[in-house]
Design an enzyme around this catalytic site. Structure first.
Site, PDB file in Angstrom:
ATOM      1  N   ASP A 188       0.857  -1.184   0.000  1.00 12.04           N
ATOM      2  CA  ASP A 188       0.000   0.000   0.000  1.00 12.04           C
ATOM      3  C   ASP A 188       0.889   1.228   0.000  1.00 12.04           C
ATOM      4  OD1 ASP A 188      -2.616   1.417   0.353  1.00 12.04           O
ATOM      5  OD2 ASP A 188      -1.684   2.018   2.246  1.00 12.04           O
ATOM      6  N   GLU A 272      -1.455  -1.468  -5.743  1.00 12.84           N
ATOM      7  CA  GLU A 272      -2.679  -0.781  -6.140  1.00 12.84           C
ATOM      8  C   GLU A 272      -2.415  -0.009  -7.424  1.00 12.84           C
ATOM      9  OE1 GLU A 272      -6.212   1.733  -3.868  1.00 12.84           O
ATOM     10  OE2 GLU A 272      -4.193   1.629  -3.034  1.00 12.84           O
ATOM     11  N   CYS A 344     -13.465  -2.715  13.696  1.00  7.40           N
ATOM     12  CA  CYS A 344     -14.535  -3.321  12.899  1.00  7.40           C
ATOM     13  C   CYS A 344     -15.619  -3.868  13.835  1.00  7.40           C
ATOM     14  CB  CYS A 344     -13.958  -4.436  12.033  1.00  7.40           C
ATOM     15  SG  CYS A 344     -15.197  -5.268  11.002  1.00  7.40           S
ATOM     16  N   ASP A 353      -3.408   1.502   7.037  1.00  5.22           N
ATOM     17  CA  ASP A 353      -2.514   1.155   5.927  1.00  5.22           C
ATOM     18  C   ASP A 353      -2.204  -0.335   5.890  1.00  5.22           C
ATOM     19  OD1 ASP A 353      -2.461   3.847   5.241  1.00  5.22           O
ATOM     20  OD2 ASP A 353      -0.698   4.243   6.490  1.00  5.22           O
TER      21      ASP A 353
END
Length: 368
Positions: A188, A272, A344, A353
């Site tokens: 990332d 990405e 979460c 990240d």
């Protein structure tokens, strides 16, 4: 399986005053030939509706040499001039294939000063390189050796804005794949951390531009105070260029070290598919994004992976890597940039990240 690749080795060299003068003349002639050929091709297409190709521009070059106005073109090696026409042909081919914009004229101040010599225009003997129209070999600083037995096929000589001279030697080299490894990693890209890995490791962005920002600002202020057209302004411009060259050299060296390590340690690297061109339009992020050099990082990863038998997988840029929980797969509605850690519904606490890197790896392996 080993593969035969063309690889360029770049070295700094220190020309004698005579060699510097000869190369400066060659650079000027290359720029002139390129611009005149571009002008003729543009005129033919605009006024006559026809395309001009390399063969016709080569005949034009011969005519220019025989004319009284441009007979000085005969004083330099003809090979760099022909190569300039070939580069223009490639630029037009890319334009008509919609891979690039329309070719632009070369500027004496802004364009890179360079000349390309093919095998017929240089002599390579006992590790010594002598260019056409020169009696002595170039004084090259051999910072690393060429591959054993390698014979240069093309030599490109250039001078950067800081006044440094470089020679790029293109050779054919056999590169074998690295031994297979079990490692796979998701990457990332970021600003504070240049890259965050799915393993949890963060490689800090050295921010070379920020480190030398004061020195650069001082040099730019000194340049702005100098009168245009004067010798002092030319000296100040070189001072600014040297600061930029230092930044570029340090940034490139760091990227090489990072990408080489990632390729050596991992069989599959998932990244990405970022649109850097769009991101630099954001004036708040443009400086930081440019300093991070994500595009160059990915380019290095891709060609090194191809050389050494590794695989780079680009994950779709719209994949919600930051919003997705890597543990349970639930998707968050929003994830502002200022949120660096989050919890979460499944109870797992995520570093933004690291979580994104894990999701990028999972998506890359799914596409494998």
């Amino acid at each position: 399986m080993a593969q035969l690749v063309k690889r360029a080795y770049k070295y700094r060299f220190y020309p004698t005053p005579e060699q510097a003068a000869e190369l400066a003349r060659t650079f000027g002639c290359v720029r002139l030939v390129y611009n005149k050929a571009l002008e003729e091709r543009t005129r033919a297409y605009t006024h006559e509706g026809r395309r001009v190709f390399y063969g016709e521009t080569s005949a034009m070059l011969t005519a220019w040499k025989r004319s009284g106005e441009y007979d000085f073109l005969s004083q330099v090696s003809s090979v760099p001039l022909q190569q300039a026409l070939r580069h223009l042909q490639a630029a037009f081919a890319n334009f008509f294939a919609k891979r690039a914009k329309y070719p632009t004229f070369k500027s004496r101040k802004k364009s890179r000063a360079s000349a390309e010599y093919t095998r017929s225009a240089f002599r390579w003997r006992d590790g010594m390189l002598t260019l056409a129209k020169m009696s002595a070999p170039l004084r090259i600083v051999w910072s690393r050796p060429l591959p054993e037995g390698a014979v240069p096929s093309t030599v490109t000589v250039s001078r950067d804005a800081a006044g440094r001279w470089f020679v790029s030697i293109l050779v054919e080299e056999t590169i074998g794949p690295l031994p297979p490894v079990e490692g796979v990693v998701g990457v990332d890209a970021g600003i504070t951390a240049l890259v965050t890995l799915s393993t949890g490791e963060k490689i800090t962005n050295p921010r070379h531009e920020r480190a030398d920002r004061r020195k650069l600002a001082k040099a730019q202020r000194a340049l702005a105070r100098k009168a245009k057209g004067g010798a002092n302004r030319a000296k100040a411009r070189v001072t600014v260029a040297r600061v930029y060259a230092r930044l570029a050299d340090r940034r490139r060296d760091f990227l090489h070290k990072v990408t080489t390590r990632l390729v050596r340690e991992n069989q599959v690297i998932a990244v990405e598919d970022l649109t850097v061109r769009t991101m630099v339009k954001n004036h708040s992020l443009a400086r930081a994004v440019s300093d991070a050099s994500w595009r160059e990082l990915r380019s290095m990863l891709e060609y090194k992976a191809q050389w050494y038998g590794r695989k780079v997988i680009a994950v779709d840029r719209w994949f919600p890597s930051s919003k997705l929980c890597s543990a349970c797969g639930s998707l968050q509605e929003k994830m502002p940039l200022n949120v660096r850690t989050w919890i979460c519904v499944c109870g797992v606490t995520h570093d933004r990240d690291v979580n994104a890197a894990k999701n990028i790896l999972a998506a890359g392996l799914a596409e494998r």
